[in-house]
Design a protein around this motif. Structure first.
Motif, PDB file in Angstrom:
ATOM      1  N   GLN A  49      -7.396   1.856  -8.683  1.00 56.78           N
ATOM      2  CA  GLN A  49      -7.650   3.066  -7.455  1.00 56.78           C
ATOM      3  C   GLN A  49      -5.696   1.983  -7.402  1.00 56.78           C
ATOM      4  O   GLN A  49      -5.612   1.486  -6.725  1.00 56.78           O
ATOM      5  N   PHE A  50      -5.008   3.116  -7.013  1.00 53.68           N
ATOM      6  CA  PHE A  50      -3.700   3.316  -6.221  1.00 53.68           C
ATOM      7  C   PHE A  50      -3.603   3.365  -5.019  1.00 53.68           C
ATOM      8  O   PHE A  50      -3.814   4.654  -4.808  1.00 53.68           O
ATOM      9  N   LEU A  51      -3.900   2.383  -3.684  1.00 57.72           N
ATOM     10  CA  LEU A  51      -3.895   2.451  -2.570  1.00 57.72           C
ATOM     11  C   LEU A  51      -2.688   2.711  -1.804  1.00 57.72           C
ATOM     12  O   LEU A  51      -2.516   1.351  -2.356  1.00 57.72           O
ATOM     13  N   TYR A  52      -2.361   3.425  -1.287  1.00 58.34           N
ATOM     14  CA  TYR A  52      -0.905   3.644  -0.277  1.00 58.34           C
ATOM     15  C   TYR A  52      -1.125   3.958   1.180  1.00 58.34           C
ATOM     16  O   TYR A  52      -1.745   4.480   1.734  1.00 58.34           O
ATOM     17  N   ALA A  53      -0.679   2.915   1.363  1.00 57.06           N
ATOM     18  CA  ALA A  53      -0.999   2.743   3.674  1.00 57.06           C
ATOM     19  C   ALA A  53       1.029   3.443   3.866  1.00 57.06           C
ATOM     20  O   ALA A  53       1.931   3.158   3.668  1.00 57.06           O
ATOM     21  N   ARG A  54       0.838   5.007   4.044  1.00 54.88           N
ATOM     22  CA  ARG A  54       2.124   5.641   3.949  1.00 54.88           C
ATOM     23  C   ARG A  54       2.345   5.069   5.778  1.00 54.88           C
ATOM     24  O   ARG A  54       4.074   4.778   6.167  1.00 54.88           O
ATOM     25  N   SER A  55       1.921   4.649   6.683  1.00 57.95           N
ATOM     26  CA  SER A  55       1.560   4.079   8.010  1.00 57.95           C
ATOM     27  C   SER A  55       0.337   3.726   7.924  1.00 57.95           C
ATOM     28  O   SER A  55      -0.659   3.634   8.096  1.00 57.95           O
ATOM     29  N   GLY A  56       0.615   2.687   8.708  1.00 58.03           N
ATOM     30  CA  GLY A  56      -0.320   1.622   9.705  1.00 58.03           C
ATOM     31  C   GLY A  56       0.134   0.825   8.484  1.00 58.03           C
ATOM     32  O   GLY A  56       0.017  -0.217   7.779  1.00 58.03           O
ATOM     33  N   VAL A  57      -1.720   0.012   8.872  1.00 57.27           N
ATOM     34  CA  VAL A  57      -1.766  -1.887   8.167  1.00 57.27           C
ATOM     35  C   VAL A  57      -3.278  -1.705   8.388  1.00 57.27           C
ATOM     36  O   VAL A  57      -3.884  -1.122   8.201  1.00 57.27           O
ATOM     37  N   ALA A  58      -3.486  -1.360   6.725  1.00 53.20           N
ATOM     38  CA  ALA A  58      -5.036  -2.063   6.466  1.00 53.20           C
ATOM     39  C   ALA A  58      -5.033  -2.591   5.589  1.00 53.20           C
ATOM     40  O   ALA A  58      -4.343  -3.765   5.038  1.00 53.20           O
ATOM     41  N   LEU A  59      -6.792  -3.172   5.104  1.00 52.71           N
ATOM     42  CA  LEU A  59      -6.716  -4.535   4.500  1.00 52.71           C
ATOM     43  C   LEU A  59      -8.237  -4.374   3.338  1.00 52.71           C
ATOM     44  O   LEU A  59      -9.012  -3.837   4.230  1.00 52.71           O
ATOM     45  N   VAL A  60      -7.966  -5.011   2.282  1.00 51.90           N
ATOM     46  CA  VAL A  60      -8.606  -4.682   1.592  1.00 51.90           C
ATOM     47  C   VAL A  60      -9.618  -6.055   1.402  1.00 51.90           C
ATOM     48  O   VAL A  60      -8.746  -7.129   0.389  1.00 51.90           O
ATOM     49  N   VAL A  61     -10.603  -6.283   0.985  1.00 51.67           N
ATOM     50  CA  VAL A  61     -11.312  -7.310   1.538  1.00 51.67           C
ATOM     51  C   VAL A  61     -12.439  -7.322  -0.653  1.00 51.67           C
ATOM     52  O   VAL A  61     -13.167  -6.152  -0.372  1.00 51.67           O
ATOM     53  N   THR A  62     -12.418  -8.334  -0.722  1.00 51.05           N
ATOM     54  CA  THR A  62     -12.720  -8.202  -2.189  1.00 51.05           C
ATOM     55  C   THR A  62     -13.388  -9.583  -2.470  1.00 51.05           C
ATOM     56  O   THR A  62     -13.804 -10.967  -0.714  1.00 51.05           O
ATOM     57  N   ARG A  64     -13.762 -12.881  -3.090  1.00 52.58           N
ATOM     58  CA  ARG A  64     -12.237 -13.715  -3.670  1.00 52.58           C
ATOM     59  C   ARG A  64     -10.808 -12.992  -2.886  1.00 52.58           C
ATOM     60  O   ARG A  64      -9.911 -14.869  -3.444  1.00 52.58           O
ATOM     61  N   GLY A  65     -11.146 -12.853  -2.176  1.00 49.93           N
ATOM     62  CA  GLY A  65     -10.248 -12.420  -1.372  1.00 49.93           C
ATOM     63  C   GLY A  65      -9.420 -11.356  -0.963  1.00 49.93           C
ATOM     64  O   GLY A  65     -10.332 -10.501  -0.134  1.00 49.93           O
ATOM     65  N   ARG A  66      -8.762 -10.915   0.269  1.00 53.96           N
ATOM     66  CA  ARG A  66      -7.761  -9.939   0.901  1.00 53.96           C
ATOM     67  C   ARG A  66      -6.662 -10.473   0.436  1.00 53.96           C
ATOM     68  O   ARG A  66      -5.624 -10.509   0.880  1.00 53.96           O
ATOM     69  N   TRP A  67      -7.134  -8.640   0.852  1.00 46.28           N
ATOM     70  CA  TRP A  67      -5.430  -8.000   0.300  1.00 46.28           C
ATOM     71  C   TRP A  67      -4.683  -7.130   1.671  1.00 46.28           C
ATOM     72  O   TRP A  67      -5.584  -6.031   1.564  1.00 46.28           O
ATOM     73  N   MET A  68      -3.519  -7.616   1.972  1.00 45.50           N
ATOM     74  CA  MET A  68      -2.432  -6.866   3.255  1.00 45.50           C
ATOM     75  C   MET A  68      -2.392  -5.694   2.410  1.00 45.50           C
ATOM     76  O   MET A  68      -1.237  -5.754   2.065  1.00 45.50           O
ATOM     77  N   ILE A  69      -2.155  -4.690   2.725  1.00 40.39           N
ATOM     78  CA  ILE A  69      -1.611  -3.032   3.270  1.00 40.39           C
ATOM     79  C   ILE A  69      -0.299  -3.112   4.419  1.00 40.39           C
ATOM     80  O   ILE A  69      -0.954  -2.176   4.960  1.00 40.39           O
ATOM     81  N   PRO A  70       1.425  -4.165   4.168  1.00 37.01           N
ATOM     82  CA  PRO A  70       1.223  -2.830   5.655  1.00 37.01           C
ATOM     83  C   PRO A  70       2.384  -1.960   5.044  1.00 37.01           C
ATOM     84  O   PRO A  70       2.152  -1.335   3.961  1.00 37.01           O
ATOM     85  N   GLY A 156      -1.407 -11.113  -1.372  1.00 36.63           N
ATOM     86  CA  GLY A 156      -2.332 -11.542  -1.079  1.00 36.63           C
ATOM     87  C   GLY A 156      -3.604 -12.823  -0.996  1.00 36.63           C
ATOM     88  O   GLY A 156      -2.086 -13.527  -0.531  1.00 36.63           O
ATOM     89  N   LEU A 157      -4.531 -12.951   0.131  1.00 37.71           N
ATOM     90  CA  LEU A 157      -4.357 -14.024   0.399  1.00 37.71           C
ATOM     91  C   LEU A 157      -5.863 -14.315  -0.410  1.00 37.71           C
ATOM     92  O   LEU A 157      -7.410 -13.528  -0.126  1.00 37.71           O
ATOM     93  N   PRO A 158      -6.340 -15.341  -0.868  1.00 37.89           N
ATOM     94  CA  PRO A 158      -7.305 -15.427  -1.740  1.00 37.89           C
ATOM     95  C   PRO A 158      -7.880 -16.583  -0.911  1.00 37.89           C
ATOM     96  O   PRO A 158      -7.892 -17.478  -0.566  1.00 37.89           O
ATOM     97  N   PHE A 159      -8.835 -16.142  -0.429  1.00 36.65           N
ATOM     98  CA  PHE A 159     -10.195 -16.882  -0.031  1.00 36.65           C
ATOM     99  C   PHE A 159     -11.280 -18.621  -0.991  1.00 36.65           C
ATOM    100  O   PHE A 159     -11.864 -17.227  -1.915  1.00 36.65           O
TER     101      PHE A 159
END
Length: 268
Positions: A49-62, A64-70, A156-159
């Protein structure tokens, strides 16, 4: 598509999953608009998946990590990776699901340029390539080609998995402090400095200092996206001055906060 209730969310997930998983086409593209605060629960796809935030801010959580999509960034999520998505603000999202695109390892954040932004706007209108339309096929082929050329951003912010250490990391995100030191965290963990540094790198894959720097910028992006002044964001994020914050921001994202947000406004 706007979502206003849990039923809307469940319907969207069900319909989207069916389309993505059962389409015979090698690529499927979808566009959605999500309200701030919405949570899409854990799920996975059989396509990258190529997940694109055209506007706004999203966070994807797995796990082992968290990925901010500004704004104006995308997250490349390998097939089979279980993840959930949290909307920090209202998000206009465009996703491309690619059957034959191989990307192993962890998700990674990509900086999206104007060409890819324009291609996405076109392919989401089609949802999937039209075998009877040469232009349709060319658009999708060019998009897949350009995605491979996009630069990776260290958002990416590994946890860590260890609960006590994970709790410290979560608390830090709520009240980031760029002056936080190894000794204080080691003391809270009841460990020596040397043992703590080894544990932290083993659990996250990066040093404590690197993680701390990433986390401070990570925590500041939603504030910038909401329009807060840079000086205010710098102090709220724990920096002693806007200049210090700007220096670290530029080191991580390649531009100053002001230029970065001006670019996002231009693409919105």
């Amino acid at each position: 598509m706007h979502l206003n209730s849990p039923d809307d969310i469940n319907t969207l997930i069900s319909q989207g999953f069916h389309l993505i998983e059962h389409a015979a086409d090698p690529v499927v593209a979808l566009a959605r608009q999500y309200p701030g605060g919405l949570l899409i629960p854990m799920h996975r796809h059989s396509r990258t998946q190529f997940l694109y935030a055209r506007s706004g801010v999203a966070l994807v959580v797995t796990e082992r990590g968290r990925w901010m999509i500004p704004p104006d960034h995308a997250l490349l999520i390998p097939r089979g990776i279980e993840h959930r998505v949290e909307m920090f603000s209202g998000v206009e999202m465009q996703s491309v699901y690619m059957r034959d695109y191989d990307h192993s390892g962890h998700p990674c954040v990509l900086s999206v340029n104007e060409l890819v932004c324009s291609l996405l706007a076109e392919v989401v209108k089609l949802q999937k390539p039209d075998v009877d339309d040469e232009r349709s096929g060319l658009l999708f082929d060019l998009l897949l080609h350009e995605i491979k050329r996009l630069p990776v951003r260290e958002l990416g912010l590994p946890f860590p998995e260890k609960p006590a250490l994970a709790a410290l990391c979560k608390a830090f995100l709520k009240a980031p402090d760029p002056a936080a030191d190894i000794d204080s965290w080691a003391e809270k963990m009841g460990m020596s400095r040397r043992s703590f540094t080894r544990l932290f790198r083993a659990q996250t894959g990066v040093s404590f200092v690197t993680w701390r720097q990433q986390a401070c910028i990570f925590a500041s992006l939603p504030k910038l996206a909401s329009g807060e002044p840079i000086t205010s964001v710098a102090f709220d994020t724990g920096y002693e001055s806007a200049a210090a914050y700007t220096t670290m921001f530029k080191r991580m994202l390649g531009s100053s906060p002001r230029d970065y947000m001006r670019q996002q406004a231009g693409y919105a």
